[in-house]
Structures are given as C-alpha cells and as structure tokens.
Design an enzyme around this catalytic site. Structure first.
Site, PDB file in Angstrom:
ATOM      1  N   ALA A   1       0.807  -1.227   0.000  1.00 42.50           N
ATOM      2  CA  ALA A   1       0.000   0.000   0.000  1.00 42.50           C
ATOM      3  C   ALA A   1       0.838   1.273   0.000  1.00 42.50           C
ATOM      4  O   ALA A   1       0.299   2.362   0.125  1.00 42.50           O
ATOM      5  CB  ALA A   1      -0.939  -0.013   1.207  1.00 42.50           C
TER       6      ALA A   1
ATOM      7  N   ARG B   1       2.507   2.493  -2.497  1.00 44.92           N
ATOM      8  CA  ARG B   1       2.534   3.165  -3.807  1.00 44.92           C
ATOM      9  C   ARG B   1       1.396   2.641  -4.665  1.00 44.92           C
ATOM     10  O   ARG B   1       0.735   1.658  -4.311  1.00 44.92           O
ATOM     11  CB  ARG B   1       3.836   2.846  -4.555  1.00 44.92           C
ATOM     12  CG  ARG B   1       5.058   2.938  -3.759  1.00 44.92           C
ATOM     13  CD  ARG B   1       6.301   2.594  -4.575  1.00 44.92           C
ATOM     14  NE  ARG B   1       6.811   1.266  -4.297  1.00 44.92           N
ATOM     15  CZ  ARG B   1       7.116   0.378  -5.240  1.00 44.92           C
ATOM     16  NH1 ARG B   1       6.953   0.677  -6.501  1.00 44.92           N
ATOM     17  NH2 ARG B   1       7.595  -0.799  -4.909  1.00 44.92           N
TER      18      ARG B   1
ATOM     19  N   VAL C   1       4.875 -10.014   2.605  1.00 48.56           N
ATOM     20  CA  VAL C   1       3.653 -10.832   2.618  1.00 48.56           C
ATOM     21  C   VAL C   1       3.914 -12.308   2.292  1.00 48.56           C
ATOM     22  O   VAL C   1       3.055 -13.150   2.527  1.00 48.56           O
ATOM     23  CB  VAL C   1       2.577 -10.289   1.640  1.00 48.56           C
ATOM     24  CG1 VAL C   1       2.083  -8.926   2.070  1.00 48.56           C
ATOM     25  CG2 VAL C   1       3.081 -10.286   0.203  1.00 48.56           C
TER      26      VAL C   1
ATOM     27  N   ASN D   1      -3.131  -6.877  -2.362  1.00 48.80           N
ATOM     28  CA  ASN D   1      -2.707  -6.077  -3.525  1.00 48.80           C
ATOM     29  C   ASN D   1      -1.217  -6.234  -3.846  1.00 48.80           C
ATOM     30  O   ASN D   1      -0.816  -6.026  -4.985  1.00 48.80           O
ATOM     31  CB  ASN D   1      -3.035  -4.603  -3.243  1.00 48.80           C
ATOM     32  CG  ASN D   1      -2.376  -3.669  -4.233  1.00 48.80           C
ATOM     33  OD1 ASN D   1      -2.796  -3.549  -5.378  1.00 48.80           O
ATOM     34  ND2 ASN D   1      -1.298  -3.012  -3.788  1.00 48.80           N
TER      35      ASN D   1
ATOM     36  N   TYR E   1       3.940 -14.334 -13.799  1.00 47.74           N
ATOM     37  CA  TYR E   1       2.932 -13.349 -13.366  1.00 47.74           C
ATOM     38  C   TYR E   1       1.522 -13.849 -13.710  1.00 47.74           C
ATOM     39  O   TYR E   1       0.604 -13.769 -12.886  1.00 47.74           O
ATOM     40  CB  TYR E   1       3.236 -12.024 -14.066  1.00 47.74           C
ATOM     41  CG  TYR E   1       2.388 -10.852 -13.630  1.00 47.74           C
ATOM     42  CD1 TYR E   1       2.649 -10.185 -12.433  1.00 47.74           C
ATOM     43  CD2 TYR E   1       1.344 -10.385 -14.423  1.00 47.74           C
ATOM     44  CE1 TYR E   1       1.889  -9.089 -12.049  1.00 47.74           C
ATOM     45  CE2 TYR E   1       0.577  -9.288 -14.048  1.00 47.74           C
ATOM     46  CZ  TYR E   1       0.858  -8.644 -12.857  1.00 47.74           C
ATOM     47  OH  TYR E   1       0.098  -7.555 -12.479  1.00 47.74           O
ATOM     48  N   ALA E   2       1.347 -14.367 -14.925  1.00 49.67           N
ATOM     49  CA  ALA E   2       0.029 -14.866 -15.345  1.00 49.67           C
ATOM     50  C   ALA E   2      -0.402 -16.030 -14.469  1.00 49.67           C
ATOM     51  O   ALA E   2      -1.574 -16.127 -14.078  1.00 49.67           O
ATOM     52  CB  ALA E   2       0.070 -15.292 -16.813  1.00 49.67           C
ATOM     53  N   ALA E   3       0.556 -16.913 -14.143  1.00 51.75           N
ATOM     54  CA  ALA E   3       0.221 -18.063 -13.285  1.00 51.75           C
ATOM     55  C   ALA E   3      -0.191 -17.581 -11.894  1.00 51.75           C
ATOM     56  O   ALA E   3      -1.157 -18.080 -11.307  1.00 51.75           O
ATOM     57  CB  ALA E   3       1.422 -19.008 -13.203  1.00 51.75           C
ATOM     58  N   ALA E   4       0.523 -16.595 -11.370  1.00 54.89           N
ATOM     59  CA  ALA E   4       0.186 -16.062 -10.040  1.00 54.89           C
ATOM     60  C   ALA E   4      -1.197 -15.415 -10.060  1.00 54.89           C
ATOM     61  O   ALA E   4      -2.008 -15.625  -9.151  1.00 54.89           O
ATOM     62  CB  ALA E   4       1.238 -15.031  -9.610  1.00 54.89           C
ATOM     63  N   LYS E   5      -1.469 -14.640 -11.109  1.00 53.44           N
ATOM     64  CA  LYS E   5      -2.741 -13.905 -11.159  1.00 53.44           C
ATOM     65  C   LYS E   5      -3.912 -14.828 -11.469  1.00 53.44           C
ATOM     66  O   LYS E   5      -5.031 -14.596 -11.006  1.00 53.44           O
ATOM     67  CB  LYS E   5      -2.648 -12.768 -12.188  1.00 53.44           C
ATOM     68  CG  LYS E   5      -1.636 -11.680 -11.802  1.00 53.44           C
ATOM     69  CD  LYS E   5      -1.928 -11.105 -10.435  1.00 53.44           C
ATOM     70  CE  LYS E   5      -1.091  -9.892 -10.091  1.00 53.44           C
ATOM     71  NZ  LYS E   5      -1.347  -9.386  -8.737  1.00 53.44           N
TER      72      LYS E   5
END
Ligand code: NAP
Length: 247
Positions: free
Chosen positions: A13, A15, A64, A90, A155-159
């Site tokens: 959080a 930025r 996190v 986030n 990134y795609a796998a994480a999202k």
C-alpha cells in the site's frame, strides 16, 4: 461514510494501486493498515497526507510472502486497530522474461508475493471474520491472469492462481458471511508499468477500447465498492477494470 467502523488491511500500500486504495477506503470512513515491504517513508507520508480524514491509519512493515511476518503484522494491526474486517491482497511484483530465460527464482518470487501472500493473509484474518460473521476480502488479479501474456508466465500463473483462490474462498467462507472477490485491472499508470517501453505502451493503448491506461484511483474505487455493503450480494466475482482490453 459507508465503511465507518470497518478495519481494513491493504498489502503493498505504499505506492500505486495500494496507496490509492488506502485513500478510497479512508475516504469511505474505514481505519486502514498500510502494509509495505521496504518503502517506509512513502507509507508514513501516505498516512500523514490522509491524517485529516478522521480515521486511524497505521503503516505496517511485512513481507507478505513470509508466514511469520504476516502473523506478526496481523497481530500488530489487531492490537492497534482491532480485528480486520476488510483485507485487500494487492502486493505484487513482476519478473518478466521469456520462458527459456526465466529462472526458478524469478518464478518463485512472483508466485510467493502475489499468490502465497494472498493465501497467508487470508488465512490470518479469516477466522476473525468468520467468527464475526462478516468481512470482505478483495484480491488484485490482472487481465493477464485471465488471458496470459508472452514473457509473463510467472505473473500470469500467479494472477490466474488468485482467481482460483478467490472462487474457492468465496465458496468456503460465504456460508459464514465473508465475501471474497477479485478485480482484474488492465494496464495502470504506476511504477510497475513506468518501466515498459513507450512502443509497448502505445501498442497496449491501441488494443484498449477506452484508448488509455487507467489511473490507480479507477481500480481503487472498484475495490472500495467490493468492500462496501453496496456489494453485499457479490462474492466469487472477478471484475475486469481494464478499459475493455480483456473483451
Ligand atoms: P507498484 O506500484 O509496483 O507497488 C507495489 C507495491 O507492492 C508496493 O507497495 C510494494 O512495497 C509492495 N510489495 C512488493 N513486494 C511486497 C512484499 N513481498 N510484501 C509486501 N509488499 C510488497 O505496483 P502496482 O502497479 O500498484 O500494482 C499493485 C497490484 O496490482 C499488484 O498485485 C499488481 O500485480 C496488480 N496489477 C497492476 C497493474 C498495473 O498495470 N500496474 C495491472 C494489473 C494488476 P514497497 O514499496 O515497500 O516495495
């Protein structure tokens, strides 16, 4: 002040989308814990800039992806503000490169921050939410999690994983009054996209029906809506906030 009396924890959080989300939740009356990993000054400056809003703001440091740090952070937030009633997962990073060049470390770091982080945070607050028979978790996925992208397999796998997590937790926690949803932003003007080459940005804008990138506030307003009683019958949803890019 639809969120008056609510206690929100927003990860990543300091930025970008996270900081805009803190401002939106605070404007709606929620007390907000501002998580950051290393940008202590930015988190403190954000809290100071919103100090006139009449809500409590608490900068809290934690990685996190680290289970111990997540537990300690949630305990600290509880001790200072009270039980978390809104969680916004986030925090996220990119380590873009083509598969052949992607190291196991690049893969693991992106999954750990976005996906493992959301799991750890959700686990840490879910018990309290279930006991209170209410709460809202919002996960920040991406259009890339829905469509994939060359150079962003990690990134795609994480999202995409976040979408599975969202739907599973919506089923699991719904009977106890806890709603779990995701937003899937397109390209947003933040530090994450600042490094993209101009030609690539132009290409993205060209493929986006609304013909521009998003401002972080345009993602934050949807997150605040999903956190609010106005979204009281929405759970397990993945809301595209992408200017039409994902059509
Ligand atoms: P950003 O400007 O790069 O900010 C990232 C935030 O995450 C920072 O506050 C950073 O903290 C924090 N962070 C990174 N690793 C962390 C960790 N291990 N533990 C705790 N915090 C950590 O990012 P953004 O563009 O606002 O993106 C926010 C989220 O939206 C991400 O999940 C991203 O994938 C997603 N998203 C972004 C876009 C876009 O176009 N920008 C599009 C779709 C989805 P420090 O400042 O302390 O490093």
């Amino acid at each position: 002040m639809e969120l008056k009396g609510q206690i929100a924890l927003v990860t990543g959080a300091s930025r970008g989308i996270g900081a805009a989300t803190v401002a939106a939740l605070a404007a709606a009356g929620a007390d907000v814990a501002i998580n950051y990993q290393s940008s202590r000054e930015a988190a403190q400056a954000l809290a100071a800039s919103l100090s006139g809003s009449g809500v409590r703001l608490l900068p809290v440091q934690a990685d996190v992806a680290d289970a111990g740090q997540v537990s300690a952070m949630v305990e600290a937030v509880e001790a200072e503000l009270g039980k978390t009633t809104i969680l916004v997962n986030n925090a996220g990073i990119t380590r873009d490169t083509l598969l052949a060049r992607m190291s196991p470390e690049d893969f693991d770091a992106v999954i750990a921050t976005s996906l493992r982080g959301a799991f750890l945070l959700s686990r840490a607050v879910a018990r309290g939410m279930m006991k209170a028979r209410g709460g809202a978790i919002i996960n920040v996925s991406s259009v890339i999690g829905r469509r994939g992208n060359a150079g962003q397999a990690n990134y795609a796998a994480a999202k995409a994983g976040l979408i599975g997590l969202t739907k599973s937790l919506a089923r699991e926690l719904g009977p106890r009054g806890v709603r779990v949803n995701a937003v899937a932003p397109g390209y947003v003007e933040t530090d994450m996209t600042a490094a993209l080459p101009e030609a690539m940005k132009e290409q993205i804008v060209g493929r986006t029906p609304l013909a521009r990138l998003a401002a972080p506030e345009e993602i934050a307003s949807v997150i605040a809506f999903l956190a609010s009683p106005a979204a009281g019958y929405i759970t397990g949803a993945v809301i595209p906030v992408d200017g039409g890019l994902g059509i």
